[in-house]
Design a protein around this motif. Structure first.
Motif, PDB file in Angstrom:
ATOM      1  N   SER A  31       0.817  -1.217   0.000  1.00 24.65           N
ATOM      2  CA  SER A  31       0.000   0.000   0.000  1.00 24.65           C
ATOM      3  C   SER A  31       0.851   1.267   0.000  1.00 24.65           C
ATOM      4  CB  SER A  31      -0.927   0.003   1.226  1.00 24.65           C
ATOM      5  OG  SER A  31      -1.866  -1.027   1.148  1.00 24.65           O
ATOM      6  N   LYS A  33       2.707   4.624  -1.445  1.00 28.87           N
ATOM      7  CA  LYS A  33       2.190   5.658  -2.341  1.00 28.87           C
ATOM      8  C   LYS A  33       2.583   5.385  -3.793  1.00 28.87           C
ATOM      9  CE  LYS A  33      -0.188   9.059  -1.777  1.00 28.87           C
ATOM     10  NZ  LYS A  33      -1.653   8.939  -1.894  1.00 28.87           N
ATOM     11  N   CYS A  35       3.037   2.432  -5.287  1.00 24.70           N
ATOM     12  CA  CYS A  35       2.153   1.377  -5.805  1.00 24.70           C
ATOM     13  C   CYS A  35       0.744   1.913  -6.017  1.00 24.70           C
ATOM     14  CB  CYS A  35       2.119   0.181  -4.853  1.00 24.70           C
ATOM     15  SG  CYS A  35       3.617  -0.831  -4.903  1.00 24.70           S
ATOM     16  N   GLN A  36       0.278   2.758  -5.114  1.00 23.90           N
ATOM     17  CA  GLN A  36      -1.054   3.335  -5.268  1.00 23.90           C
ATOM     18  C   GLN A  36      -1.145   4.153  -6.554  1.00 23.90           C
ATOM     19  OE1 GLN A  36      -1.525   5.461  -1.578  1.00 23.90           O
ATOM     20  NE2 GLN A  36      -2.284   3.654  -0.496  1.00 23.90           N
ATOM     21  N   ARG A  37      -0.151   4.954  -6.818  1.00 29.50           N
ATOM     22  CA  ARG A  37      -0.178   5.788  -8.027  1.00 29.50           C
ATOM     23  C   ARG A  37       0.022   4.960  -9.289  1.00 29.50           C
ATOM     24  NH1 ARG A  37       2.091  11.300  -5.809  1.00 29.50           N
ATOM     25  NH2 ARG A  37       0.162  11.895  -4.748  1.00 29.50           N
ATOM     26  N   CYS A  41      -4.964   1.947  -7.303  1.00 30.13           N
ATOM     27  CA  CYS A  41      -5.660   1.171  -6.266  1.00 30.13           C
ATOM     28  C   CYS A  41      -5.017   1.431  -4.906  1.00 30.13           C
ATOM     29  CB  CYS A  41      -5.565  -0.317  -6.563  1.00 30.13           C
ATOM     30  SG  CYS A  41      -6.352  -0.779  -8.103  1.00 30.13           S
ATOM     31  N   PRO A  42      -5.765   1.270  -3.820  1.00 26.82           N
ATOM     32  CA  PRO A  42      -5.186   1.493  -2.501  1.00 26.82           C
ATOM     33  C   PRO A  42      -4.135   0.442  -2.127  1.00 26.82           C
ATOM     34  CG  PRO A  42      -7.442   0.725  -2.274  1.00 26.82           C
ATOM     35  CD  PRO A  42      -7.195   0.963  -3.739  1.00 26.82           C
ATOM     36  N   THR A  43      -4.197  -0.716  -2.761  1.00 31.96           N
ATOM     37  CA  THR A  43      -3.249  -1.795  -2.490  1.00 31.96           C
ATOM     38  C   THR A  43      -2.980  -2.559  -3.770  1.00 31.96           C
ATOM     39  OG1 THR A  43      -4.017  -2.013  -0.212  1.00 31.96           O
ATOM     40  CG2 THR A  43      -2.863  -3.896  -1.130  1.00 31.96           C
ATOM     41  N   SER A  44      -1.726  -2.928  -3.967  1.00 29.34           N
ATOM     42  CA  SER A  44      -1.328  -3.751  -5.107  1.00 29.34           C
ATOM     43  C   SER A  44      -1.033  -5.155  -4.618  1.00 29.34           C
ATOM     44  CB  SER A  44      -0.048  -3.193  -5.741  1.00 29.34           C
ATOM     45  OG  SER A  44      -0.244  -1.878  -6.165  1.00 29.34           O
ATOM     46  N   SER A 118      -0.025   3.142   5.015  1.00 28.03           N
ATOM     47  CA  SER A 118      -0.377   4.008   3.888  1.00 28.03           C
ATOM     48  C   SER A 118      -1.734   3.674   3.279  1.00 28.03           C
ATOM     49  CB  SER A 118       0.685   3.897   2.790  1.00 28.03           C
ATOM     50  OG  SER A 118       1.929   4.345   3.254  1.00 28.03           O
ATOM     51  N   ARG A 119      -2.325   2.577   3.706  1.00 30.05           N
ATOM     52  CA  ARG A 119      -3.623   2.223   3.139  1.00 30.05           C
ATOM     53  C   ARG A 119      -4.697   3.115   3.751  1.00 30.05           C
ATOM     54  NH1 ARG A 119      -6.514  -0.966   6.723  1.00 30.05           N
ATOM     55  NH2 ARG A 119      -5.278  -2.000   8.315  1.00 30.05           N
ATOM     56  N   TRP A 123      -9.890   0.752   4.309  1.00 29.21           N
ATOM     57  CA  TRP A 123      -9.493  -0.489   3.630  1.00 29.21           C
ATOM     58  C   TRP A 123      -9.313  -1.588   4.650  1.00 29.21           C
ATOM     59  CZ3 TRP A 123      -6.058  -4.345   3.681  1.00 29.21           C
ATOM     60  CH2 TRP A 123      -5.860  -5.092   2.523  1.00 29.21           C
TER      61      TRP A 123
END
Length: 130
Positions: A31, A33, A35-37, A41-44, A118-119, A123
């Motif tokens: 989660s 930042k 990966c989010q961008r 998605c909020p989590t990859s 970071s999530r 979530w």
């Protein structure tokens, strides 16, 4: 069973296809930042393969890349924009589980989660009793 360690997948339009001929390693969620961008998605959900075990088999060849850090590049399809994963300078390709033809395989189930702080607060996995 030899075919158990063969994973197939690709992008939304089919221009980029891959075949990973190795057991999946380090299936995990993240989660952070970046990966989010990268995914929106909020989590990859990622899984790693040795670089030499991944072949780009579609008509589009290998994915396009964006240098995202001093050790890795994010991979995506230049035609449809689908994100596929990360190609590290080390001999590792981390593929996003959603790109796999069979994302429900048991060897792709995450065993760890990075950057839980970071999530989004909302979530979470809710367990429903039957």
């Amino acid at each position: 069973m030899a075919s158990r360690s063969i994973h197939l997948g690709g992008c939304l339009c089919g221009a980029i296809r891959f075949e990973a001929r190795a057991p999946a390693s380090n299936p995990h969620t993240c989660s952070c930042k970046m990966c989010q961008r990268h995914t929106g998605c909020p989590t990859s959900v990622w899984v790693d393969f040795p670089k030499d075990a991944v072949s780009w088999t579609g008509p589009g060849g290998p994915p396009s890349v964006y240098r995202s850090s001093d050790y890795s590049s994010r991979a995506f399809c230049q035609v449809c924009g689908s994100t596929l994963g990360a190609i590290d300078d080390q001999p590792t390709i981390a593929l996003l589980v959603g790109c796999f033809d069979k994302p429900g395989r048991s060897d792709l189930v995450p065993v760890a989660h990075s950057y839980t702080g970071s999530r989004p607060k909302w979530w979470g996995i809710k367990v429903h009793s039957k």
